[in-house]
Scaffold this motif. Sequence first.
Motif: not given
Length: 323
Positions: A179-187, A202-206, A210-215
């Motif tokens: 969850h924090v990774s997802r939030a950090l990518a967004r910022v 492999p099956d992690l929803p967050t 995470n559509d803000d990450a390029h990779h």
Amino acid sequence: MPAAPRDLPVWTLAAASLRAGHAAVLLCVVRSEGSSPGRQGFKMVVTAEAACGSIGGGIMEHKWVELARQRLREGGGAPLLRPQIHRREAPADRSGMMCSGEQEVLLWPLRPIDLQAVQAIIAALQTLQVGAWQVSEAAGLQVFAAVSAHFYSYQPGPAWEYKEQLGYRDQLTIVGGGHVSRALARVAANLEFEITVLDDRPDLPTLATNDDAHHRHVLSYDTLAAAVPPGPHRYVVVMTVGYRTDEVVLRQIVAKHYAYLGVMGSAAKVAELRRALSEAGFTAAAMARLRGPIGVPIASRTPEEIAVSVAAELIAVRNQVRH
């Protein structure tokens, strides 16, 4: 969708104008120093009816936009290089601002012949290709596949030349896709980082959302070293599911040199990680480079607040080392 490089809309306006047979002007800060509102690499494109980007804002930018439109009305003209001194007492080249720094601005009238280079720049930015663009009065606007040691370079004088790499200078790798990774990518998506997120689940929803990450990559943490290469513009934030996996990750990378390497966790957890790594033979210098607990002290609690605090620390480090 991941954020595009900041300059993409600028070049897109340039291409649209040239394709329509309309004139346009490129404004670019080729040099800056001190407390200048426009930093090296800031740019904008101005047409008769639109403008995109920024060279620093304020009255200075307003005057340059008006000058660009005057050139457009008069039919182009020669390129112009002019210092802008942000001090009221400056004897010449006063910008009208009082920031106390300086910048040098290039006004480059875009011509139909420049369309091919502009389109190549857009294609590279859209696909994050490695490359560079260059402009000079002698050779015009050019695009190259190769890159140089410096992201920006400027040669002043009669044979002036400005060169800039394409895409993102700074690479942010977040190890851990929670969850924090997802939030950090967004910022960080709005802070000119190319963002990579790594996780071993492999099956992690967050991670999947995470559509803000390029990779985004799923890999085993004990073989992650090749995925996190060192470098002066590489920032690494470790925030895996727990202490054990953090230690596995850090054993792979803590001896490498990054612009920033930090691990999320309490002071007690980070102290224990440092102790374990020291006992494993990692040097005191490596321990000193490892940041933790990470983030500026704002008593953050939620993933979003933690992300803001970590992003602020990344900015602070980047601005100290920027050249």
